[in-house]
Scaffold this active site. Structure first.
Site, PDB file in Angstrom:
ATOM      1  N   ASP A  67       0.811  -1.216   0.000  1.00  0.00           N
ATOM      2  CA  ASP A  67       0.000   0.000   0.000  1.00  0.00           C
ATOM      3  C   ASP A  67       0.846   1.269   0.000  1.00  0.00           C
ATOM      4  OD1 ASP A  67       1.011  -0.402   2.546  1.00  0.00           O
ATOM      5  OD2 ASP A  67      -0.922  -0.657   3.507  1.00  0.00           O
ATOM      6  N   ASP A 136      -7.671  -2.426  14.148  1.00  0.00           N
ATOM      7  CA  ASP A 136      -9.054  -2.721  13.754  1.00  0.00           C
ATOM      8  C   ASP A 136      -9.126  -3.938  12.824  1.00  0.00           C
ATOM      9  OD1 ASP A 136      -7.958  -1.712  11.437  1.00  0.00           O
ATOM     10  OD2 ASP A 136      -9.373  -0.058  11.203  1.00  0.00           O
ATOM     11  N   HIS A 138      -7.217  -4.370  10.071  1.00  0.00           N
ATOM     12  CA  HIS A 138      -6.896  -4.124   8.657  1.00  0.00           C
ATOM     13  C   HIS A 138      -5.590  -4.803   8.263  1.00  0.00           C
ATOM     14  CE1 HIS A 138      -4.856  -0.219  10.021  1.00  0.00           C
ATOM     15  NE2 HIS A 138      -3.911  -0.769   9.281  1.00  0.00           N
ATOM     16  N   GLU A 143      -9.565  -1.694   5.129  1.00  0.00           N
ATOM     17  CA  GLU A 143     -10.241  -1.340   6.376  1.00  0.00           C
ATOM     18  C   GLU A 143     -11.526  -2.153   6.557  1.00  0.00           C
ATOM     19  OE1 GLU A 143      -8.867   0.411   8.598  1.00  0.00           O
ATOM     20  OE2 GLU A 143      -8.431   2.483   8.039  1.00  0.00           O
TER      21      GLU A 143
HETATM   22  C1  GLP Z   1      -0.366   0.408   8.611  1.00  0.00           C
HETATM   23  C2  GLP Z   1      -0.042  -0.423   7.381  1.00  0.00           C
HETATM   24  C3  GLP Z   1      -0.314  -1.899   7.605  1.00  0.00           C
HETATM   25  C4  GLP Z   1       0.303  -2.326   8.929  1.00  0.00           C
HETATM   26  C5  GLP Z   1      -0.363  -1.566  10.046  1.00  0.00           C
HETATM   27  C6  GLP Z   1       0.126  -1.975  11.426  1.00  0.00           C
HETATM   28  O1  GLP Z   1      -1.681   0.814   8.651  1.00  0.00           O
HETATM   29  N1  GLP Z   1      -0.769  -0.001   6.228  1.00  0.00           N
HETATM   30  O2  GLP Z   1       0.233  -2.641   6.535  1.00  0.00           O
HETATM   31  O3  GLP Z   1       0.125  -3.701   9.112  1.00  0.00           O
HETATM   32  O4  GLP Z   1      -0.066  -0.192   9.855  1.00  0.00           O
HETATM   33  O5  GLP Z   1       1.307  -1.322  11.718  1.00  0.00           O
HETATM   34  P1  GLP Z   1       2.280  -1.637  12.899  1.00  0.00           P
HETATM   35  O6  GLP Z   1       3.054  -2.826  12.489  1.00  0.00           O
HETATM   36  O7  GLP Z   1       3.119  -0.418  13.014  1.00  0.00           O
HETATM   37  O8  GLP Z   1       1.428  -1.885  14.096  1.00  0.00           O
END
Ligand code: GLP
Length: 236
Positions: A67, A136, A138, A143
């Site tokens: 993304d 959440d 995702h 989402e």
């Molecule tokens: C972002 C990314 C996701 C990732 C999520 C969790 O929203 N788009 O790909 O998994 O954050 O991030 P973290 O690993 O910092 O908790």
């Protein structure tokens, strides 16, 4: 599904790096689906270390990231392209031309999504997809919704995601409100999936995602249907 609990984030990162390096050693021209966020940082660091020791060769690897924020280009320090370059690509011998991140500044984001999916298809799909998970549920930036979105698409980020990700920005007002994310088809068609999560805060969503009903309200729950998924969790 294999669910592994690691004692520490360091051990989680090492195990994740082991799985990724095994993939690259067994198939040097692997297509790796890569992720951003804080969860994969330790694994990237470990892979860089093994690369520097001469244990892994990334020259034949192609990567496709999940993304990107809409409106941020690769020179913006908050963009996911910048994150990948700084935290991984610049330190290994991957050919940068073979690293793909959706273009969040494309003038036609719908066309960008379509061409991203076509590219993944042309590459023969993803061999190993690395994922984190949002609070959440995702994955990528898919989402919670009333349905699972199949293709690479633009998404309006939920307030909770904007808040969670604001820790990387100077203030919450700077967090983009939209992103472009790989959809569920490319993720689910990956031959292997590796999801990593750490911290007590993630425990509840992991339980819901992997032991609760499969629902688009918790996007990661669809992963229960994947035939080859490993989840590594560390509480610390
Ligand atoms: C972002 C990314 C996701 C990732 C999520 C969790 O929203 N788009 O790909 O998994 O954050 O991030 P973290 O690993 O910092 O908790």
């Amino acid at each position: 599904m294999k669910f592994i609990t690691a004692d520490t984030y360091e051990k989680l990162s090492r195990q994740a790096a082991n799985i990724i390096s095994a993939q690259v050693i067994i198939k040097p021209d692997s297509v790796l689906g890569l992720a951003t966020g804080s969860s994969p940082l330790g694994a990237y660091k470990q892979l860089i270390e093994w690369y520097k020791k001469g244990d892994i060769d990334f020259s034949g690897v192609t990567s496709v990231n999940l993304d990107e924020y809409v409106g941020l280009n690769g020179s913006n320090e908050q963009s996911y392209r910048y994150f990948m370059n700084k935290n991984f690509f610049e330190h290994i011998n991957i050919n940068i031309d073979n690293t793909y991140v959706p273009d969040g500044c494309a003038s036609d984001l719908k066309a960008e999504g379509e061409s991203y999916d076509r590219r993944i298809e042309m590459l023969g799909g993803i061999d190993l997809q690395l994922l984190g998970i949002g609070l959440d549920g995702h994955i990528g930036f898919n989402e919670p919704d009333r349905y699972f979105v199949k293709s690479t698409h633009v998404v309006d980020l939920h307030e909770s995601t904007i808040k969670a990700n604001s820790r990387f920005f100077k203030n919450i007002g700077e967090v983009p409100k939209q992103a472009i994310t790989m959809g569920m088809v490319s993720i689910m068609q990956a031959k292997k999936i590796l999801l990593i999560a750490s911290g007590k805060l993630k425990r509840e969503i992991l339980e819901k995602a992997f032991y609760g009903p499969i629902t688009p309200e918790i996007p990661a729950s669809i992963l229960q249907l994947h035939p080859d998924i490993t989840v590594i969790y560390s509480e610390n």
